[in-house]
Scaffold this motif. Sequence first.
Motif, PDB file in Angstrom:
ATOM      1  N   GLU A   1       0.821  -1.215   0.000  1.00 27.30           N
ATOM      2  CA  GLU A   1       0.000   0.000   0.000  1.00 27.30           C
ATOM      3  C   GLU A   1       0.851   1.259   0.000  1.00 27.30           C
ATOM      4  O   GLU A   1       0.352   2.352  -0.279  1.00 27.30           O
TER       5      GLU A   1
ATOM      6  N   ASN B   1      -7.849   2.089   7.676  1.00 25.86           N
ATOM      7  CA  ASN B   1      -6.454   1.691   7.472  1.00 25.86           C
ATOM      8  C   ASN B   1      -5.473   2.581   8.226  1.00 25.86           C
ATOM      9  O   ASN B   1      -4.586   2.092   8.925  1.00 25.86           O
TER      10      ASN B   1
ATOM     11  N   ASP C   1      -4.331   4.837   2.479  1.00 28.03           N
ATOM     12  CA  ASP C   1      -3.395   3.720   2.699  1.00 28.03           C
ATOM     13  C   ASP C   1      -3.982   2.409   2.194  1.00 28.03           C
ATOM     14  O   ASP C   1      -3.863   1.352   2.822  1.00 28.03           O
ATOM     15  N   CYS C   2      -4.629   2.483   1.034  1.00 30.17           N
ATOM     16  CA  CYS C   2      -5.332   1.308   0.530  1.00 30.17           C
ATOM     17  C   CYS C   2      -4.443   0.452  -0.364  1.00 30.17           C
ATOM     18  O   CYS C   2      -3.439   0.906  -0.910  1.00 30.17           O
ATOM     19  N   LEU C   3      -4.818  -0.785  -0.484  1.00 29.38           N
ATOM     20  CA  LEU C   3      -4.305  -1.687  -1.502  1.00 29.38           C
ATOM     21  C   LEU C   3      -5.519  -2.065  -2.342  1.00 29.38           C
ATOM     22  O   LEU C   3      -6.377  -2.834  -1.892  1.00 29.38           O
TER      23      LEU C   3
END
Length: 361
Positions: free
Chosen positions: A105, A173, A308-310
Amino acid sequence: MSQQVQGVVSRAEGAPVEVTTIVVPDPGPGEAVVRIQTCGVCHTDMHYRDGGINDEYPFLLGHEAAGVVESVGDGVTNVGPGDFVVLNWRAVCGECRACRRGRLEYCFDTHNAEQKMTLEDGTELEPALGIGAFAEKTLVASGQCTKVDPSASPAAAGLLGCGIMAGIGAAVNTGRVGRGDSVAVIGCGGVGNAAVAGARLAGAARIIGVDLDPRKLEWARGFGATHTVDARNNDPVEAIRELTGGFGADVVIEAVGTPKTYEQAFYARDLAGTVVLVGVPTPDMRIELPLLDVFGRGGALKSSWYGDCLPSRDFPVLTDLYTQGRLDLDGFVTEEIGIGDVEEAFARMERGDVLRSVVRL
């Protein structure tokens, strides 16, 4: 063979956008052509138009999109023709120092399509956030395509591509909101209300929305705010403390991006609490805080970039929560418009009349 489609282009700083013909090449290795179904109108697109990102005109605007993969280039295995996808602007490389540490991320070398889309005369276009989705079709790196449940409404699912993911991710997140926490969200536009929704998903016991606009506070209540603070008539710090037993919130999410609201967030958190900055400041902004207060209050001061994503992890999960009726993405869609209505949508967004206008192609 390349294709000619209609797209929304910004040719010069501050000039009205226009719908014109663009040329989309066949996908090369690692690339995909996506037929766009819907694309949200985001503040970032307006920043591109106004020169707030860079001066690499002309821009092909639009990035908050969902659509169907039409074709893929050599070596593409993650998606194929016919897949329903949400586009993202962080296709991870898998090789940089962040990726090698298993923190994809935070990938420091995200990538876009190698080839450029162009105007009819061959002028290369700079796609907004490497996507350019105010267009009937666009060319992206295959890693920018995330497969999600095809039963989801494209207008709703596409919003996960930017603002909604940023807000939910800021809470879940970055802020690590937990069951029973108290959360305050300063700024209840699209991103802020997504943070409210994220805090609700995470099980926060008290969610306080703060804004100057009564309409936005009403929206916040709809997405799960248990309390709201009208900052026109109340000091946000005092109000948040009063609503949290005099202590301050466990997590304060700043979704405006100004020194004043950041300072409010800093002092509205509890001892050892967390501040999350997800509002985007301008380059000239500065903030001054007593270093002793930074030290003495403990906790964490965090910045959240894209929540802060994936995308490969988060988009399918959030889409499933939407189809299960547990996440109201439809509530963020204020209106659906045509491809020729983007300039007017920017004006409505500036006035605060909408959470999201969504272009349906």
